[in-house]
Design an enzyme around this catalytic site. Structure first.
Site, PDB file in Angstrom:
ATOM      1  N   ALA A  30     -13.731  -3.192   4.725  1.00  0.00           N
ATOM      2  CA  ALA A  30     -13.606  -4.246   3.349  1.00  0.00           C
ATOM      3  C   ALA A  30     -13.852  -3.710   2.196  1.00  0.00           C
ATOM      4  O   ALA A  30     -13.346  -4.266   1.242  1.00  0.00           O
ATOM      5  CB  ALA A  30     -14.457  -5.545   3.987  1.00  0.00           C
ATOM      6  N   GLY A  32     -12.772  -0.467   1.480  1.00  0.00           N
ATOM      7  CA  GLY A  32     -11.973   0.718   1.204  1.00  0.00           C
ATOM      8  C   GLY A  32     -10.826   0.226   0.320  1.00  0.00           C
ATOM      9  O   GLY A  32     -10.674  -1.063  -0.242  1.00  0.00           O
ATOM     10  N   ASN A 126       2.609   1.224   9.195  1.00  0.00           N
ATOM     11  CA  ASN A 126       2.879   0.801   7.856  1.00  0.00           C
ATOM     12  C   ASN A 126       3.295  -0.763   7.700  1.00  0.00           C
ATOM     13  O   ASN A 126       4.321  -1.242   8.403  1.00  0.00           O
ATOM     14  CB  ASN A 126       4.147   1.717   7.084  1.00  0.00           C
ATOM     15  CG  ASN A 126       4.204   1.498   5.739  1.00  0.00           C
ATOM     16  OD1 ASN A 126       4.175   0.621   5.012  1.00  0.00           O
ATOM     17  ND2 ASN A 126       4.177   2.938   5.266  1.00  0.00           N
ATOM     18  N   HIS A 154       1.355  11.332  -0.816  1.00  0.00           N
ATOM     19  CA  HIS A 154       0.229  10.312  -0.599  1.00  0.00           C
ATOM     20  C   HIS A 154      -0.805  10.898  -1.819  1.00  0.00           C
ATOM     21  O   HIS A 154      -0.909  11.950  -2.243  1.00  0.00           O
ATOM     22  CB  HIS A 154      -0.220  10.402   0.605  1.00  0.00           C
ATOM     23  CG  HIS A 154       0.512   9.215   1.461  1.00  0.00           C
ATOM     24  ND1 HIS A 154       1.552   9.864   2.388  1.00  0.00           N
ATOM     25  CD2 HIS A 154       0.176   7.916   1.999  1.00  0.00           C
ATOM     26  CE1 HIS A 154       1.847   8.851   3.024  1.00  0.00           C
ATOM     27  NE2 HIS A 154       1.036   7.822   2.699  1.00  0.00           N
ATOM     28  N   LYS A 158      -6.507  10.469   0.865  1.00  0.00           N
ATOM     29  CA  LYS A 158      -6.114  10.113   2.397  1.00  0.00           C
ATOM     30  C   LYS A 158      -6.367  11.200   3.381  1.00  0.00           C
ATOM     31  O   LYS A 158      -6.693  12.454   3.021  1.00  0.00           O
ATOM     32  CB  LYS A 158      -4.549  10.376   2.502  1.00  0.00           C
ATOM     33  CG  LYS A 158      -3.871  10.041   3.601  1.00  0.00           C
ATOM     34  CD  LYS A 158      -2.441   9.627   3.581  1.00  0.00           C
ATOM     35  CE  LYS A 158      -1.943   9.334   5.036  1.00  0.00           C
ATOM     36  NZ  LYS A 158      -2.541   8.206   5.638  1.00  0.00           N
TER      37      LYS A 158
HETATM   38  N1  LIG Z   1      -0.464   0.291   7.825  1.00  0.00           N
HETATM   39  C1  LIG Z   1      -0.387   0.451   6.737  1.00  0.00           C
HETATM   40  O1  LIG Z   1       0.358  -0.308   6.189  1.00  0.00           O
HETATM   41  C2  LIG Z   1      -1.471   1.324   5.907  1.00  0.00           C
HETATM   42  C3  LIG Z   1      -2.332   1.813   6.492  1.00  0.00           C
HETATM   43  N2  LIG Z   1      -3.203   2.713   5.889  1.00  0.00           N
HETATM   44  C4  LIG Z   1      -4.335   3.418   6.790  1.00  0.00           C
HETATM   45  O2  LIG Z   1      -5.450   2.535   6.743  1.00  0.00           O
HETATM   46  C5  LIG Z   1      -6.670   3.439   7.099  1.00  0.00           C
HETATM   47  C6  LIG Z   1      -7.599   3.059   5.644  1.00  0.00           C
HETATM   48  O3  LIG Z   1      -6.890   3.578   4.499  1.00  0.00           O
HETATM   49  P1  LIG Z   1      -7.653   3.432   2.959  1.00  0.00           P
HETATM   50  O4  LIG Z   1      -8.076   1.804   2.795  1.00  0.00           O
HETATM   51  O5  LIG Z   1      -7.014   4.080   2.023  1.00  0.00           O
HETATM   52  O6  LIG Z   1      -9.087   4.318   3.503  1.00  0.00           O
HETATM   53  P2  LIG Z   1     -10.326   4.055   2.619  1.00  0.00           P
HETATM   54  O7  LIG Z   1     -11.433   5.354   2.998  1.00  0.00           O
HETATM   55  O8  LIG Z   1     -10.175   3.738   1.301  1.00  0.00           O
HETATM   56  O9  LIG Z   1     -11.243   2.980   3.371  1.00  0.00           O
HETATM   57  C7  LIG Z   1     -11.672   2.843   4.705  1.00  0.00           C
HETATM   58  C8  LIG Z   1     -12.867   1.878   4.673  1.00  0.00           C
HETATM   59  O10 LIG Z   1     -13.513   1.912   6.204  1.00  0.00           O
HETATM   60  C9  LIG Z   1     -14.765   2.195   6.072  1.00  0.00           C
HETATM   61  N3  LIG Z   1     -15.378   2.673   7.519  1.00  0.00           N
HETATM   62  C10 LIG Z   1     -15.382   3.690   8.046  1.00  0.00           C
HETATM   63  N4  LIG Z   1     -16.167   3.597   9.009  1.00  0.00           N
HETATM   64  C11 LIG Z   1     -16.165   2.331   9.255  1.00  0.00           C
HETATM   65  C12 LIG Z   1     -16.662   1.516  10.534  1.00  0.00           C
HETATM   66  N5  LIG Z   1     -17.128   2.059  11.579  1.00  0.00           N
HETATM   67  N6  LIG Z   1     -16.497   0.283  10.266  1.00  0.00           N
HETATM   68  C13 LIG Z   1     -16.161  -0.282   9.222  1.00  0.00           C
HETATM   69  N7  LIG Z   1     -15.775   0.041   7.991  1.00  0.00           N
HETATM   70  C14 LIG Z   1     -15.728   1.688   8.169  1.00  0.00           C
HETATM   71  C15 LIG Z   1     -15.001   3.442   4.999  1.00  0.00           C
HETATM   72  O11 LIG Z   1     -16.201   3.674   4.771  1.00  0.00           O
HETATM   73  P3  LIG Z   1     -16.651   5.140   4.152  1.00  0.00           P
HETATM   74  O12 LIG Z   1     -15.809   5.447   2.969  1.00  0.00           O
HETATM   75  O13 LIG Z   1     -18.040   5.166   3.766  1.00  0.00           O
HETATM   76  O14 LIG Z   1     -16.286   5.991   5.440  1.00  0.00           O
HETATM   77  C16 LIG Z   1     -14.007   2.940   3.982  1.00  0.00           C
HETATM   78  O15 LIG Z   1     -14.652   2.087   2.875  1.00  0.00           O
HETATM   79  C17 LIG Z   1      -6.016   4.753   6.986  1.00  0.00           C
HETATM   80  O16 LIG Z   1      -5.930   5.410   8.184  1.00  0.00           O
HETATM   81  C18 LIG Z   1      -4.883   4.752   6.140  1.00  0.00           C
HETATM   82  O17 LIG Z   1      -3.837   5.662   6.745  1.00  0.00           O
HETATM   83  C19 LIG Z   1      -3.235   2.734   4.465  1.00  0.00           C
HETATM   84  C20 LIG Z   1      -2.403   1.999   3.684  1.00  0.00           C
HETATM   85  C21 LIG Z   1      -1.388   1.296   4.396  1.00  0.00           C
HETATM   86  O1  LIG Z   2      -3.302   6.290   3.679  1.00  0.00           O
HETATM   87  C1  LIG Z   2      -2.383   5.613   3.165  1.00  0.00           C
HETATM   88  O2  LIG Z   2      -2.550   5.301   1.947  1.00  0.00           O
HETATM   89  C2  LIG Z   2      -1.025   5.158   3.999  1.00  0.00           C
HETATM   90  N1  LIG Z   2      -1.437   5.307   5.296  1.00  0.00           N
HETATM   91  C3  LIG Z   2      -0.424   4.777   5.959  1.00  0.00           C
HETATM   92  C4  LIG Z   2       0.192   6.276   6.668  1.00  0.00           C
HETATM   93  O3  LIG Z   2      -0.571   7.067   7.017  1.00  0.00           O
HETATM   94  O4  LIG Z   2       1.130   5.860   7.258  1.00  0.00           O
HETATM   95  C5  LIG Z   2       0.649   4.015   5.301  1.00  0.00           C
HETATM   96  C6  LIG Z   2       0.995   4.290   4.283  1.00  0.00           C
HETATM   97  O5  LIG Z   2       1.838   5.704   4.073  1.00  0.00           O
HETATM   98  C7  LIG Z   2      -0.412   4.394   3.341  1.00  0.00           C
END
Ligand SMILES: NC(=O)C1=CN([C@@H]2O[C@H](COP(=O)(O)OP(=O)(O)OC[C@H]3O[C@@H](n4cnc5c(N)ncnc54)[C@H](OP(=O)(O)O)[C@@H]3O)[C@@H](O)[C@H]2O)C=CC1
Ligand SMILES: O=C(O)C1=N[C@H](C(=O)O)C[C@H](O)C1
Length: 268
Positions: A30, A32, A126, A154, A158
């Site tokens: 939450a 992130g 995505n 990206h 990431k």
């Molecule tokens: N499907 C989609 O459309 C998209 C997917 N993504 C994917 O989403 C994921 C997150 O991306 P993003 O938000 O940029 O990453 P971030 O690193 O900004 O956010 C991840 C968050 O999860 C926290 N976290 C780590 N371990 C746990 C746990 N066990 N329980 C709860 N929270 C935890 C992290 O804390 P800490 O930093 O302290 O480790 C951090 O605050 C990636 O895999 C990314 O590729 C991203 C964008 C779009």
């Molecule tokens: O980490 C990201 O930012 C994103 N992750 C997803 C991926 O790995 O495909 C989706 C999007 O590209 C953003």
């Protein structure tokens, strides 16, 4: 027929009599980049109620104790499987955007779900509508072009490469090429530095760029004699993922079992 008489609802929210009850939602990751955006979107949605925010170091049981019916996970590939297992064990539906899912992981989740036939899990690399369409267009076009390569670009925060989207696009394109009987993309390279030709995903080359200023972008390049076709999608803001995330949150309870991608939710 709805009336304007407010009635008490769980978790302190109220709904109009006759209206569908609000859905209690928990967010994992939450604090992130994506989690922050999901918290805003769920809070702004009248039919959803944010009941739990969990990040690294917090107690996962909070989502169960708060009565979440749906959990949204945007954490990290190394923790997401434990989170999904916890939710399924506690009869909580899951919408998962975290990347790192190969066929083996998907099969594991499907196996867990067999013991809980009423629980739904949506896993999508995505949630951006444009990105989903790009994948579909690439799949359609692949059979017409002898060469296909993918470039994903990206933000430098990431942790995984190539992106989940690029990996899935490559697998879909590879399957379309196979179905059309295409040979491997021509490539005379015999001498190269490690990584110069990108990663090989089912025979499709995938190149990953990490650059300050970017959010999430992908190009699929296709080539034939005397012509190329470039399909490109750009997410300039994480708001672009929210319509897809909210759609999945609203739909997941009606779709028991494992759903991969949001294509079926969009009638694609
Ligand atoms: N499907 C989609 O459309 C998209 C997917 N993504 C994917 O989403 C994921 C997150 O991306 P993003 O938000 O940029 O990453 P971030 O690193 O900004 O956010 C991840 C968050 O999860 C926290 N976290 C780590 N371990 C746990 C746990 N066990 N329980 C709860 N929270 C935890 C992290 O804390 P800490 O930093 O302290 O480790 C951090 O605050 C990636 O895999 C990314 O590729 C991203 C964008 C779009
Ligand atoms: O980490 C990201 O930012 C994103 N992750 C997803 C991926 O790995 O495909 C989706 C999007 O590209 C953003």
């Amino acid at each position: 027929m709805t009336t304007s008489t407010p009635v008490p609802e769980q978790h302190g929210a109220t709904v109009e009599a006759g209206a569908a009850p609000v859905v209690p939602v928990g967010v994992l990751g939450a604090r992130g980049r994506m989690g922050t955006e999901v918290v805003k979107a769920v809070t702004a949605a009248g039919d959803l109620e944010l009941v739990a925010m969990v990040d690294a170091g917090d107690w996962l049981f909070d989502v169960a104790n708060a009565g979440a019916q749906v959990v949204v996970d945007f954490t990290r590939p190394d923790v997401v499987m434990d989170n999904i297992r916890f939710c399924i064990d506690h009869d909580i539906h899951c919408v998962v955007g975290t990347t790192g899912f190969d066929e083996e992981r998907l099969a594991t989740v499907a196996g867990w779900l067999r013991a809980k036939p009423d629980v739904g899990v949506v896993i999508a690399p995505n949630f951006g509508i444009g990105a989903v369409l790009l994948m579909r267009f690439a799949q359609e076009a692949a059979r017409f072009f002898p060469s296909t390569e993918i470039v994903e670009l990206h933000h430098p925060g990431k942790v995984d490469a190539p992106s989940g989207t690029a990996a899935r696009t490559a697998r879909l394109v590879a399957a379309a090429r196979d179905a059309a009987g295409l040979p491997p993309s021509p490539d005379a390279t015999t001498d190269s530095l490690p990584g110069a030709r990108g990663a090989d995903v089912d025979g499709v080359r995938v190149h990953a760029v990490r650059l300050t200023g970017l959010v999430a972008h992908q190009e699929v390049l296709m080539g034939a004699a005397g012509e190329t076709l470039t399909l490109r999608h750009d997410s300039y803001d994480r708001a672009s993922f929210m319509p897809g995330v909210l759609l999945a949150v609203r739909e997941v309870r009606r779709r028991p079992g494992l759903t991969v991608g949001v294509e079926s939710l969009l009638d694609l």
